[in-house]
Design a protein around this motif. Structure first.
Motif, PDB file in Angstrom:
ATOM      1  N   GLU A   4      42.318  31.172  37.881  1.00 33.72           N
ATOM      2  CA  GLU A   4      41.599  32.300  38.349  1.00 33.72           C
ATOM      3  C   GLU A   4      40.136  32.059  38.740  1.00 33.72           C
TER       4      GLU A   4
ATOM      5  N   SER B 103      40.050  29.993  41.909  1.00 30.92           N
ATOM      6  CA  SER B 103      40.126  30.792  43.172  1.00 30.92           C
ATOM      7  C   SER B 103      38.759  31.553  43.443  1.00 30.92           C
ATOM      8  N   GLY B 104      38.070  32.067  42.343  1.00 36.31           N
ATOM      9  CA  GLY B 104      36.958  32.754  42.435  1.00 36.31           C
ATOM     10  C   GLY B 104      35.939  31.850  43.102  1.00 36.31           C
TER      11      GLY B 104
ATOM     12  N   ALA C 236      36.549  41.178  47.121  1.00 33.85           N
ATOM     13  CA  ALA C 236      37.591  40.537  46.216  1.00 33.85           C
ATOM     14  C   ALA C 236      38.290  41.708  45.637  1.00 33.85           C
TER      15      ALA C 236
ATOM     16  N   PHE D 160      41.961  40.509  45.749  1.00 43.65           N
ATOM     17  CA  PHE D 160      42.774  40.208  44.562  1.00 43.65           C
ATOM     18  C   PHE D 160      43.163  41.005  43.761  1.00 43.65           C
TER      19      PHE D 160
ATOM     20  N   ALA E 191      40.936  40.665  40.333  1.00 47.23           N
ATOM     21  CA  ALA E 191      39.681  40.671  40.735  1.00 47.23           C
ATOM     22  C   ALA E 191      38.582  40.469  39.622  1.00 47.23           C
TER      23      ALA E 191
ATOM     24  N   ALA F 253      38.008  36.712  39.567  1.00 48.53           N
ATOM     25  CA  ALA F 253      37.826  36.285  40.825  1.00 48.53           C
ATOM     26  C   ALA F 253      36.226  36.514  41.042  1.00 48.53           C
ATOM     27  N   VAL F 254      35.649  37.785  40.703  1.00 46.02           N
ATOM     28  CA  VAL F 254      34.267  38.141  41.201  1.00 46.02           C
ATOM     29  C   VAL F 254      33.443  37.296  40.148  1.00 46.02           C
TER      30      VAL F 254
END
Length: 315
Positions: free
Chosen positions: A92, A95-96, A275, A279, A283, A286-287
């Motif tokens: 994760e 990906s972020g 995001a 996502f 999220a 991810a953020v």
């Protein structure tokens, strides 16, 4: 530290202590969806298409900034996420990390740092505007292509969600500028609080969902330190590429300053809502890379801008 970052951290703390759940979560999520639409409507209302088009005479500079923002940055993001991510980060967070390299450049801080460093401020204004305009369409597409399953791919539902929550409000803001531009310009200070309030609501929604799902157990101090190290390396490489690369391309000092500050930074204001849409439940993690990178870029670029202002060439 930027007061807005303090507010973001406080919002994360609130979500950790009092996460929204059940019917409250549904209400907060609905409000967050509306806030994202309002944000992108205001972005569209603020950006002057006419001024951006007038800046086309600096097309080489703008193409250079766009290439840095949407080509070089994503290429480095792929190396970091695919090369270092599996070893140092969770999937994760990786990906972020890749996502933060896909979002558009900042506008306000690029202009501010370019001004402090005595660079080409009109070029920085146009470059930031171009990046924002292009990013509304290009960032979601790049995220779908490069992140694959993490954002649900290029399914019809995902594209419809992106269009409905991001593109339609933005285009509506652009279409209504004849009636809204004056109001937005006169009330820029008040509307900046609306922007920030909407972003804080998006952050609270994302981090609440992360708390309820227990995703934060994956973020250890070692993972956080590794993420900061990778982001510091990413920022250093981009600052070097934009400064020395623009010199090799023959740009004057003032233009190089604009390229460096517009081409090396990422917009938290644009990235967080995107995001949240892309996502969904993931999220919150991810953020996190984008939030950390935003604060890092502000601190580093503030030092660089002051040093550029003291350069003998600036006199």
């Amino acid at each position: 530290m930027d007061p807005f970052i303090v507010a973001l951290l406080a919002t994360v703390g609130l979500a950790a202590l009092l996460p929204a759940s059940g019917t409250t979560a549904e209400a907060v999520e609905g409000a967050s969806t509306g806030a994202i639409a309002l944000l992108f409507f205001l972005y569209g209302a603020r950006l002057s298409t006419r001024e951006a088009l007038e800046g086309l005479r600096h097309w080489r500079l703008h193409l250079t900034v766009l290439a840095c923002t949407f080509a070089l940055f994503p290429a480095l993001g792929l190396v970091g996420a695919k090369g270092l991510g599996p070893v140092l980060l969770t999937p994760e967070l990786a990906s972020g990390l890749l996502f933060l390299t896909l979002v558009p450049s900042t506008v306000q801080s690029s202009i501010a740092f370019t001004s402090i460093a005595r660079g080409n401020v009109p070029a920085a204004i146009c470059a930031g505007s171009f990046s924002s305009l292009v990013g509304v369409v290009l960032t979601p597409l790049l995220a779908a292509l490069l992140l694959g399953g993490a954002v649900g791919g290029l399914s019809a539902d995902a594209l419809l969600r992106i269009v409905a929550q991001l593109l339609v409000p933005f285009l509506a803001g652009q279409a209504t500028r004849r009636w809204t531009a004056g109001f937005v310009g006169r009330n820029r200070r008040v509307l900046s609080y609306v922007d920030r309030g909407a972003i804080l609501l998006v952050v609270y929604t994302a981090f609440s969902e992360g708390m309820v799902r227990g995703v934060w157990s994956q973020v250890t101090p070692a993972r956080l330190a590794a993420l900061l190290g990778v982001e510091a390396l990413l920022l250093a490489v981009m600052l070097a590429l934009t400064w020395y690369g623009s010199a090799r391309l023959g740009f004057a000092r003032e233009d190089r300053i604009a390229i460096q500050f517009a081409g090396s930074k990422k917009s938290l204001a644009a990235g967080l809502p995107m995001a949240s849409v892309l996502f969904g439940a993931q999220a919150s993690l991810a953020v996190l890379p984008l939030m950390l990178f935003h604060q890092m870029q502000l601190m580093v670029c503030a030092v660089i801008a002051r040093r550029r202002a003291r350069d003998p060439e600036a006199a």
